[in-house]
Write a protein that holds these residues in place. Structure first.
Motif, PDB file in Angstrom:
ATOM      1  N   ALA A 195       0.342  10.672  -0.886  1.00  0.00           N
ATOM      2  CA  ALA A 195       0.275   9.222  -1.253  1.00  0.00           C
ATOM      3  C   ALA A 195      -0.207   9.032  -2.658  1.00  0.00           C
ATOM      4  O   ALA A 195      -0.056   8.103  -3.373  1.00  0.00           O
ATOM      5  CB  ALA A 195      -0.593   8.577  -0.392  1.00  0.00           C
ATOM      6  N   GLN A 196      -0.976  10.111  -3.387  1.00  0.00           N
ATOM      7  CA  GLN A 196      -1.585   9.890  -4.471  1.00  0.00           C
ATOM      8  C   GLN A 196      -0.641   9.921  -5.725  1.00  0.00           C
ATOM      9  O   GLN A 196      -0.927   9.712  -6.787  1.00  0.00           O
ATOM     10  CB  GLN A 196      -2.771  10.689  -4.525  1.00  0.00           C
ATOM     11  N   SER A 255       0.050   5.046   1.731  1.00  0.00           N
ATOM     12  CA  SER A 255      -0.880   5.813   2.569  1.00  0.00           C
ATOM     13  C   SER A 255      -0.159   6.990   3.119  1.00  0.00           C
ATOM     14  O   SER A 255       0.934   6.980   3.007  1.00  0.00           O
ATOM     15  CB  SER A 255      -1.498   4.968   3.798  1.00  0.00           C
ATOM     16  N   GLU A 256      -1.179   7.883   3.671  1.00  0.00           N
ATOM     17  CA  GLU A 256      -0.533   9.136   4.089  1.00  0.00           C
ATOM     18  C   GLU A 256      -1.504   9.498   5.627  1.00  0.00           C
ATOM     19  O   GLU A 256      -2.552   9.395   5.596  1.00  0.00           O
ATOM     20  CB  GLU A 256      -0.549  10.104   3.323  1.00  0.00           C
ATOM     21  N   SER A 257      -0.771  10.214   6.407  1.00  0.00           N
ATOM     22  CA  SER A 257      -1.439  10.776   7.689  1.00  0.00           C
ATOM     23  C   SER A 257      -0.970  12.462   7.630  1.00  0.00           C
ATOM     24  O   SER A 257       0.278  12.380   7.227  1.00  0.00           O
ATOM     25  CB  SER A 257      -1.268  10.075   8.765  1.00  0.00           C
ATOM     26  N   THR A 301       0.802  -1.135   0.153  1.00  0.00           N
ATOM     27  CA  THR A 301       0.075   0.058  -0.141  1.00  0.00           C
ATOM     28  C   THR A 301       0.857   1.313  -0.104  1.00  0.00           C
ATOM     29  O   THR A 301       2.134   1.326   0.227  1.00  0.00           O
ATOM     30  CB  THR A 301      -1.099   0.133   1.144  1.00  0.00           C
TER      31      THR A 301
END
Length: 388
Positions: free
Chosen positions: A154-155, A105-107, A103
């Motif tokens: 992330a995109q 992902s990001e935060s 994956t």
């Protein structure tokens, strides 16, 4: 039995809109199915809302977790760990556990964004991720991807991705924000005036790209020619910009905001369409029944624009025209005269016949509110490959 004679126009009044059609929201195929071409506007622009500032000045850290095989691969793992560290990312090498997935992902916490990437060490020492694979010779490509992650999160970079690089929830949000009806008639206004009348979403500000400014400076536009009152903002915005040779698309910024970016129309760069193709299984007759009712129609030497106005009034839905693209083919709807022998037929068949004489076509589409309309544009033949 009655017949319709098309009379010269004195005052154009917009037809009422009664029917509605369900428009597919999520499909990328519908998304890119209907765009148009166009002319230009002055350098003055309306004052538009500023973008949300919550994500401005983000500082991004990228963390890689690489899942390694339980046996072997230690040399490759060490080599990749050093390469990634040299590229400025934090690296953790570990064995896989139940629930692990490849994956990205990001935060985000305040102005700190952390992008977490999970990959695995594959056969022959390849570094494998959810949508890409790198070999030891792909260091430059890996560096470019990491740079994209640091810039866009992330995109990644939006260029070249479906839905203009938006994910499904982002696209749905933009689509819904452009679904407000336009309450004011824009016909006769300048592009600048028309844009100030649109219910543009504050969350997604309209931005003129420098290429749009340059285009407008060289191509003074005509006043708005289509009647658009009551149609959805997204379709109307696409149409009035198309009349000026421009288009717009949702653009994801490095900060994670989404703006509506205006640029000159290009066939190789899809813009937000002037309406949407009907869902599979839905026909024009389902949403515009009057277009397919049999009546007696006939006229001699009528201006094509007059015929379109009469048809719009009769079928009770708008007929919109890609005026700039039509003029580019050398056709002036006010000057082009057409005739049709008096007979019992449908408005659809009649329109097909007279539009063909001007090398134009029609299509029934729906706006973001599900309201149907007829769109007129030049016929563009599809190239057919010769069999080998």
């Amino acid at each position: 039995m009655s017949h319709v004679l098309v009379m010269p126009r004195t005052e154009r009044s917009p037809p009422p809109r009664h029917c509605s059609v369900v428009v597919l929201l999520g499909a990328a195929a519908a998304l890119l199915g209907a765009t148009s071409w166009a002319d230009a506007q002055s350098s003055r622009r309306p004052t538009l809302a500023e973008p949300p500032a919550t994500r401005a000045n983000l500082k991004t850290f990228v963390e890689f977790t690489i899942l390694t095989p339980r046996a072997g691969g230690q040399l490759e793992a060490q080599r990749w760990a050093k390469m990634l560290a040299d590229l400025g990312v934090t690296v953790q090498m570990r064995g896989p556990v139940i629930g692990d997935e490849l994956t990205v992902s990001e935060s985000i916490r305040g102005t700190l964004r952390t992008v977490r990437v999970v990959g695995q060490l594959g056969a022959e020492g390849r570094l494998e991720f959810a949508d890409r694979t790198f070999t030891a010779n792909d260091l430059r490509k890996l560096e470019e991807w990491i740079r994209e992650l640091k810039t866009y999160g992330a995109q990644g970079a939006p260029e070249g991705q479906p839905l203009w690089g938006l994910n499904e929830p982002q696209f749905t949000q933009v689509y819904q924000s452009l679904s407000t009806g336009v309450e004011t008639e824009l016909e006769g206004l300048s592009l600048t005036e028309a844009l100030t009348k649109l219910p543009l979403p504050a969350a997604h500000p309209l931005r003129m790209h420098s290429t749009a400014d340059a285009w407008l400076a060289q191509h003074p536009p005509r006043p708005i020619e289509n009647r658009v009152q009551g149609l959805a903002c997204g379709t109307v915005l696409a149409l009035v910009l198309a009349e000026a040779g421009l288009g717009f698309h949702p653009a994801r910024t490095p900060e994670g905001n989404i703006e509506l970016r205006v640029q000159p129309l290009r066939q190789d760069a899809p813009s937000w369409p002037v309406g949407w193709t009907l869902p599979q299984g839905t026909t024009g007759g389902d949403v515009a029944p009057n277009l397919y009712k049999f009546v007696e129609i006939g006229f001699d030497d009528a201006a094509l624009q007059d015929v379109l106005d009469a048809a719009a009034a009769a079928i009770d839905i708008p007929i919109l025209v890609d005026y700039y693209a039509v003029r580019q083919t050398g056709v002036d709807l006010e000057q082009k005269t057409v005739s049709y022998p008096l007979k019992r037929t449908t408005w659809s068949l009649m329109l097909n016949t007279i539009l063909r004489k001007a090398n134009l076509i029609k299509e029934v589409r729906g706006d973001e509110l599900g309201q149907p309309f007829v769109f007129i544009a030049p016929f563009v033949p599809t190239p057919v490959e010769k069999p080998r």
